[in-house]
Each structure stands twice: as C-alpha cells, then as structure tokens.
Design an enzyme around this catalytic site. Structure first.
Site, short mmCIF file in Angstrom:
data_model
loop_
_atom_site.label_atom_id
_atom_site.label_comp_id
_atom_site.label_asym_id
_atom_site.label_seq_id
_atom_site.Cartn_x
_atom_site.Cartn_y
_atom_site.Cartn_z
N LEU A 1 0.90 -1.14 0.06
CA LEU A 1 0.03 0.18 0.12
C LEU A 1 0.94 1.22 -0.10
O LEU A 1 0.87 2.01 -1.04
CB LEU A 1 -0.80 -0.09 1.35
CG LEU A 1 -1.72 1.16 1.43
CD1 LEU A 1 -2.64 1.41 0.27
CD2 LEU A 1 -2.59 1.06 2.67
N GLU B 1 1.48 0.23 9.93
CA GLU B 1 -0.23 -0.37 9.99
C GLU B 1 -0.98 1.14 10.53
O GLU B 1 -2.03 1.03 11.06
CB GLU B 1 -0.31 -1.26 10.92
CG GLU B 1 0.33 -2.63 10.86
CD GLU B 1 0.02 -3.62 9.68
OE1 GLU B 1 -0.08 -2.86 8.69
OE2 GLU B 1 0.34 -4.76 9.75
#
Length: 392
Positions: free
Chosen positions: A137, A375
């Site tokens: 990502l 995260e």
C-alpha cells in the site's frame, strides 16, 4: 518459566473452540515459540537472517492462515483467538512474528475478497507458508495519506498494466504474491483497486534491503512495478474496492501488531523481574526498592490494560460491531505505545546490562519502536478515534 503469567485464551469469543481446545492451541504455540524462535532471535537479528525454514514449520502448525477458512487449509479461528496466539509467538521473537501477522493479513484478504479460483490458486500454499505474501500500500509519497497513492493500473483488454513504486514492504523479494493497491479510476479512495501480483511477473523488481533500526530478521524493500502486466482475473474484489479492502485488512493488522508489542514487552518485563531479584545494591535486592516495586507494578498494569483493550477490539471485530474500526485504532495506539514504554523501562531496570546485545532487551526495544509507525501511525490512530468520538 515466565515471571508474568502468560494469558489464557479465555475471553468470550465467537467460534466453536472449547476451552480445552484453546488451551491446547496456546500450549503448542508457546512451545513452538520457545524452541523455534527464542533460541535464535539474537542471531537472526545480528545476521539479518529471514528464517524461511522456520516459517514453513510455523505453517505446518497452522500459523500461516489463522483466520483463513478451513476449506483451503486455514485454521478458521477468530480474531480473539489470533491475538492470543500472536502474543505467544511474539514472546519468542516479535520481529518474525510481525511478519507472520502481515502474511496472515494477506491470506485473510484473499480468503475474504478473492474469487473461488484465486482462493484455490493461492491459499493452500500461503496457509502452509510454502509461499509467502506481501502487502503493498505505502508509497514514497503516500504513507499516512493512503488515498493519495499514484501507482496506476490501466486496463488493456484482458490485462491490467501496473506502474509505480511501493515503499517499506515487509517480505519484499521473498514473497510469492503481492497484494498491490493501485489506481484504476478517479483521485481519492474510490479510484483504488487491489491486485494479486505474482513474484514472477515480468517488470516486477525490488530495491535494496533497507538498513533499519530493528526488525532485522525480516526483509524490507521497495517494490518496483515497471509496466507489470497481470490478467484481469487477478483483480481482487472488483474495481474501486481496493481502499476498502486495504482498510478492512488493516483493522486486523492493527490488532496483530498491537499484540506483537504486548508479547515482546512481556518478555522484556520478565527479564527485568528476574534481574531485580538477582541484583543487589547497598545490601538488598533491587526488588526490595520501592521505586523498582512501583515501576514493575505500573509496567504489569499497563500491559494487562493493553491486552484487555486488544481483546475487546478483537471481539468487536469478530462481532462486526459498528465501532470495531475505532476500537482497533484505540487498541493499536495504546498497546504499541505501552509495549515500547515497558520494554524501554525494562532496559532501564537492567542498567548497563540492558544496553548490551547479549541480554536481548535492546533488541526488543529496537523492534517494538516501529510498531508505533506501521499499520497506521499512532497519530493517525488518534485522528480515527478522536473524529469518531466527536461525531458521536
């Protein structure tokens, strides 16, 4: 034996495991971490060694697909089960465990959003950890602002052509499949789609291994996509769903990394407790000093609070609660801050010995520091929680 009792897997959870089954699973995981991880953690860190053979043995134990459905070989367990399992693994080595949790997130995404053909193609080997997964990502110019990614995926007939660079990718170069978020449409979150990119795709390459403060036992590299062609059937979940898939996956990922912090910090606290019992100053054990007693009390209390917050968020995620994402953000922020603080205080209690590599605590401090960044940074976790509370 642990000085601080290891957690029991006794929180109320959805699923069909009995208390005895849960206890047996945790006992097996503890034994695995104690024999396969703990004796080698310092060596792996020093040599920057990624233990593929040990990962395969973890897969044989069922740790490659903890929350993956059993029709493709997964364990089919709940998030509440998973956080207790990953805490025990992290007690042996938080770095390798953190990679296993990322691999599990990739497997869960394919299991949840994949077609029957995608699930059959990838999940049995991912669950066994014969193949490894990576999650792509973040980009050099798009970290916390994930909706601003610029990697493109342009459709040409029955294929998509992917071009861009992904940054800070755990497992890059070692993984067999990459879940890549790329832009197929308009600016913003709704223009992002997810793709399964196999490691042998033409045009896929990797940057050099990053030189890091910690997490040395797992590879971190850039992933470079230079007009990588993948068939349209490698689209995961349909066009425009990539951002939603990424964020949903990160709810579990945040709990996983939170519990890695708890497991690593618990190990450091146990080492500190053993030390203060053995170390004498001015005629008495350090464990008799009030300042030390208070420090240990606060460390143990905060770790238990973090564990309970993670378990609460895991139960909310299992139940599909409307505030599950907020609870996951709360748990990630609190547990990773607490984990690092407890590990750092444990180092302080050992004094000069804590700063030496042979004692292992400085490694855990280095490893846990990054958990406050990945995260979703803890600043972003505060934004998620604060906005949710203010909107209530």
């Amino acid at each position: 034996m642990d000085t601080i009792p290891a957690p029991a897997l006794d929180a109320p959870v959805a699923g069909t495991l009995s208390a005895d089954e849960r206890a047996a699973i945790l006992d097996a995981v503890r034994d695995f971490a104690a024999t396969e991880f703990a004796p080698h953690a310092l060596e792996w860190d020093a040599e920057k060694h990624f233990p593929r053979d040990v990962l395969r043995r973890a897969g044989a134990l069922g740790l490659g697909g903890v929350c993956v459905n059993d029709d493709v070989g997964g364990a089919g367990l709940t998030r509440a089960d998973a956080v207790a399992i990953f805490e025990e693994l992290a007690y042996g080595d938080p770095t390798v465990t953190a990679y296993i949790t990322i691999h599990n997130m990739v497997a869960w995404m394919i299991d949840t959003y994949g077609t029957a053909a995608q699930r059959e193609r990838w999940l049995p080997s991912l669950v066994a950890m014969d193949d490894l997964g990576a999650y792509c990502l973040t980009e050099p110019g798009a970290g916390s602002d994930a909706a601003a990614i610029t990697t493109s995926a342009i459709r040409h007939g029955d294929t998509y052509v992917l071009t861009g660079v992904k940054q800070f990718i755990s497992g890059a170069g070692a993984a067999s499949v990459y879940v890549v978020m790329a832009r197929t449409g308009e600016p913003g979150a709704r223009g992002i789609s997810a793709f399964l990119v196999p490691a042998d795709a033409e045009g896929l390459s990797f940057g050099p291994s990053e030189k890091k403060m910690g997490w040395n036992a797992q590879p971190t590299r850039a992933v470079v996509l230079d007009e990588v062609r993948v068939p349209a059937e490698n689209l995961l979940g349909g066009e425009g769903r990539g951002f939603s898939i990424a964020m949903t996956g990160l709810n579990g990922g945040r709990l996983n990394i939170a519990t890695c912090s708890i497991g690593g910090a618990r190990w450091a606290l146990d080492r500190a407790i053993a030390h203060v019992h053995e170390r004498f100053t001015f005629g008495e054990a350090l464990a008799e000093k009030q300042a030390v007693v208070f420090a240990v009390a606060d460390m143990a209390t905060e770790l238990e609070a973090a564990r309970l917050l993670v378990r609460d968020a895991a139960t909310a995620l299992d139940a599909g609660a409307p505030d599950a994402a907020t609870r996951c953000a709360m748990a990630k922020r609190f547990a990773t801050d607490v984990g690092f603080r407890v590990a750092d205080e444990a180092l302080q209690l050992l004094g000069g010995y804590g700063y030496l590599q042979d004692y292992g605590i400085e490694k855990v401090v280095r490893d846990l520091r990054v958990h406050r960044i990945l995260e979703g940074t803890n600043e972003i976790m505060r934004l998620i929680v604060g906005r949710s509370v203010l909107a209530a």
